[in-house]
Design a protein around this motif. Structure first.
Motif, short mmCIF file in Angstrom:
data_model
loop_
_atom_site.label_atom_id
_atom_site.label_comp_id
_atom_site.label_asym_id
_atom_site.label_seq_id
_atom_site.Cartn_x
_atom_site.Cartn_y
_atom_site.Cartn_z
N ILE A 3 0.83 -1.21 0.00
CA ILE A 3 0.00 0.00 0.00
C ILE A 3 0.86 1.25 0.00
CG2 ILE A 3 -1.73 1.27 1.35
CD1 ILE A 3 -2.73 -1.53 2.27
N VAL A 4 1.87 1.27 0.85
CA VAL A 4 2.80 2.40 0.92
C VAL A 4 4.21 1.85 1.08
CG1 VAL A 4 3.36 4.59 2.07
CG2 VAL A 4 1.03 3.72 2.17
N GLY A 5 5.17 2.51 0.45
CA GLY A 5 6.57 2.10 0.58
C GLY A 5 6.97 1.08 -0.47
N GLU A 6 8.15 0.51 -0.30
CA GLU A 6 8.68 -0.47 -1.24
C GLU A 6 8.83 -1.83 -0.56
OE1 GLU A 6 12.26 0.83 -3.08
OE2 GLU A 6 11.38 2.67 -3.88
N PHE A 7 8.55 -2.89 -1.32
CA PHE A 7 8.69 -4.23 -0.79
C PHE A 7 8.79 -5.21 -1.94
CE2 PHE A 7 7.19 -8.21 1.10
CZ PHE A 7 7.98 -8.25 2.24
N TRP A 8 9.76 -6.11 -1.86
CA TRP A 8 9.97 -7.13 -2.89
C TRP A 8 9.98 -6.54 -4.30
CZ3 TRP A 8 6.30 -11.62 -0.94
CH2 TRP A 8 6.90 -12.24 0.18
N GLY A 9 10.60 -5.38 -4.44
CA GLY A 9 10.76 -4.76 -5.74
C GLY A 9 9.56 -4.00 -6.26
N ARG A 10 8.51 -3.89 -5.48
CA ARG A 10 7.33 -3.16 -5.90
C ARG A 10 7.13 -1.94 -5.00
NH1 ARG A 10 3.97 -6.43 -8.94
NH2 ARG A 10 2.95 -4.47 -9.54
#
Length: 303
Positions: free
Chosen positions: A157-164
């Motif tokens: 939803i917000v921020g970056e995680f696993w390249g997304r």
């Protein structure tokens, strides 16, 4: 890598807000340093329309940001700046109240009469307390979801995680807000930047969160080995898990899997003067806000 200790695990508390909306509060209106930069987290979930239909009529906000995440049903919103719209299932709205806004949020059930959503309050640093209000409305289709080989799903939803990257940006707290689903019996580790304060909120199923202060996480090893575990040892529905410092957390999903929000943000470390929906840095600023409210000067004209 260092595992974050589990500082506290506690159940959300039933309470009532707005015009009689029954909800559960995981934290709020207590120690604002506990999860700085976050101030409050509410889980509004009901099967009976009479428990939520009167909603949250017109009320003020100043000095904070709110994020509303709807899982089922919908929320109609409107404000003193002329904005209006509807959040549906899976949609998100981030509102920066800044210098001041009056708004209302009116929930509606789905076809079965059910309503479920969350609201999180983030503090604004002193330099941004009096910025112009703004909204970011994000539809469910815009939120990326990543699925790993073991079936773990994460909505970013917000921020970056696993390249997304999540679609909501420009938020003062520089948060990471993830909706995480881990299948039954699966053990996963998630990275969190060391400088962030972090918490998890379990809202479906149950899980064990490894504790750096426990010797090798005995509970997790038992579950991995398929041994029976006392359900009281698991964090279940409506449970807040507050983490200490470190750069990762490990979760072991229970027999029905688990779904939780994983939220972190950079602490602001500033004084907090708080009265209801208004959060400033000093009592003088708080008194000025209340005076502006009484004098009809709370909402500043657009520049």
């Amino acid at each position: 890598m260092s595992l974050r200790p589990t500082l506290e695990t506690r159940k959300a508390i039933p309470t009532m807000e707005g015009a009689g909306v029954k909800l559960h509060r995981a934290f709020g209106f207590q120690d604002p340093t506990e999860l700085d930069p976050f101030l409050l987290f509410d889980d509004f979930r009901n099967d009976r329309p009479e428990d939520f239909i009167k909603g949250f009529p017109w009320h003020p906000h100043r000095g904070i940001e709110t994020i509303t995440y709807v899982l089922s049903g919908s929320v109609d919103h409107g404000d003193s700046l002329g904005n209006s719209g509807t959040l549906g299932a899976g949609d998100v709205q981030w509102m920066t109240a800044g210098s001041g806004i009056m708004h209302q949020e009116m929930p509606h059930g789905n076809a079965s009469g059910q309503m479920h959503g969350f609201q999180l309050w983030g503090n604004l640093p002193s330099a941004q307390k009096m910025t112009a209000p703004r909204y970011q409305d994000v539809s469910a289709a815009e939120i990326p979801e990543v699925i790993d080989d073991d079936g773990t799903r994460v909505r970013v939803i917000v921020g970056e995680f696993w390249g997304r990257s999540g679609p909501v940006d420009g938020i003062a707290a520089d948060p990471q807000y993830l909706d995480v689903s881990v299948p039954a019996g699966v053990r996963r580790t998630f990275r969190i930047d060391t400088y962030r304060r972090a918490f998890a909120y379990v809202f479906e199923g149950a899980a064990a969160f490894a504790d750096a202060s426990a010797p090798t996480g005995v509970l997790l090893e038992k579950e991995v080995a398929g041994q029976e575990v006392n359900i009281r040892d698991l964090s279940g529905d409506r449970t807040l898990v507050r983490f200490g410092a470190g750069d990762e957390i490990t979760v072991q999903a229970g027999p029905e899997g688990v779904r939780f929000l994983l939220i972190s943000g950079a602490p602001i470390d500033e004084p907090v003067a708080w009265h209801g929906p208004i959060v400033m840095n000093t009592q003088a600023e708080l008194r000025q806000a209340m005076q502006d409210l009484r004098n009809g000067m709370f909402v500043q004209p657009a520049h």
